[in-house]
Design a protein around this motif. Structure first.
Motif: not given
Length: 348
Positions: A165-172, A188-197, A217-224
């Motif tokens: 889970s990150h920024a309110g978006c979760s995936l398995e 490190g990945t969490a910080l990269l995801l934060e900048t994608l937000v 990749g899976a998280w970014y598409q789910a967040w979008q």
């Protein structure tokens, strides 16, 4: 031809123990196979090493634990090289027991600094009669006769699923033994995801280099999708078989779009992307090794469209900024603290 690691030299020293049809699990260099000309089967979960091993005559080479060429009960001697991750040793020993013919011998070899002493407990759990037969090249060699056989070996039985889970978006996310950061979202990945937000990519198609289990990749598409914007297609590439398997499973379960490829660096990658993201590895065994990322930075501009973006997270002490500037273009730091820096560069 690359020099052999100590564990491979220790096996050559004990080659008289290799009887009948031989399987090597975790072989890493063709120099070893050239010292064992009678041939057999060699498995590596590293795409580049598997390709190099395949240049040797008389050897059947398999990439990863799910290679269809791996067959039950066909080998009289099975050699297991100690993997980097202790959790992967149980997986490798199980494959060895499935490959072993009745009455086969099982050999375990590893370096002392990589934990062979502790690994012996795992060996004795499946082969109580195992004995140390040599100590050389900073390694120990253990051998057992007629280990407990396995009637079945199915890699999917080793898969574990966990929620990220990150920024309110979760995936398995799928995990297998030996994969990076199994069961958690690394910092490190969490910080990269934060900048994608905070600074979304302007790209319909993205490449995730060293994609691991496919989290980015899976998280970014789910967040979008949650933001109500069209989801980018995110292709992934990784050198490790388990990562490729897990990323494909993660994408399938989350409904993500993109191709997942096996490649040592970018050597097997064709195409151009509007953006490339990465949280690249910097360890090889117990040593710091930035060579994979350095090679990636030299090659990546060939795969970025004009004005395409590279976004990379790395430990702040690693000397990547000057290389990014030299090989790609102007660099800015989207995030920085004592541990991590997220860089963004635009191709000239």
């Amino acid at each position: 031809m690359p020099a052999m690691p100590n564990s491979h030299e220790a096996l050559v020293r004990n080659r008289s123990r290799l009887n009948g049809r031989v399987a090597l699990l975790g072989a890493s260099t063709p120099a070893l196979l050239s010292e064992l000309p009678s041939g057999g089967l060699a498995m590596s979960e590293h795409a580049g090493q598997a390709a190099a091993l395949a240049t040797q005559d008389h050897w059947q080479v398999c990439f990863g634990y799910d290679d269809p060429a791996l067959t039950a009960s066909g080998f009289d001697t099975v050699v297991v090289f100690l993997p980097k991750a202790r959790s992967e040793l149980d997986l490798r020993l199980s494959l060895a027991r499935w490959l072993a013919a009745p009455g086969a011998s099982l050999i375990l070899i590893g370096e002392k600094k990589e934990g062979i002493a502790g690994a012996v407990k795992q060996l004795k759990a499946v082969a109580p009669g195992a004995e140390k037969v040599d100590s050389a090249r900073h390694c120990q060699v253990w051998a057992a006769s007629d280990p407990a056989s396995l009637a079945e070996f199915d890699l999917t039985d080793w898969m574990e699923w966990h929620t990220v889970s990150h920024a309110g978006c979760s995936l398995e996310v799928c995990g297998l033994p030996g994969i990076f950061s199994q069961g958690e979202l690394d910092d490190g990945t969490a910080l990269l995801l934060e900048t994608l937000v905070s600074s979304p990519l302007r790209a319909e198609r993205v490449l995730d280099f060293a994609c691991g289990a496919g989290v980015i990749g899976a998280w970014y598409q789910a967040w979008q999708r949650e933001q109500g914007v069209p989801a980018s297609v995110v292709d992934g590439v990784d050198v490790q078989s388990q990562a490729v398997i897990c990323a494909r499973a993660t994408y399938e379960r989350s409904g993500a779009g993109g191709d997942i490829l096996a490649s040592d660096g970018l050597s097997e990658v064709d195409g151009l992307w509007s953006a490339i993201v990465t949280n690249p590895p910097f360890h090889a065994g117990v040593k710091t090794d930035t060579s994979m990322t350095e090679n990636f930075l030299r090659e990546v501009s060939r795969h970025l469209k004009s004005r395409g973006e590279l976004r990379l997270v790395a430990n702040s002490f690693l000397p990547y900024e000057s290389m990014i500037k030299r090989f790609i273009g102007p660099v800015e730091r989207l995030y920085e603290d004592r541990r991590f820096t997220v860089y963004r560069a635009i191709r000239r």
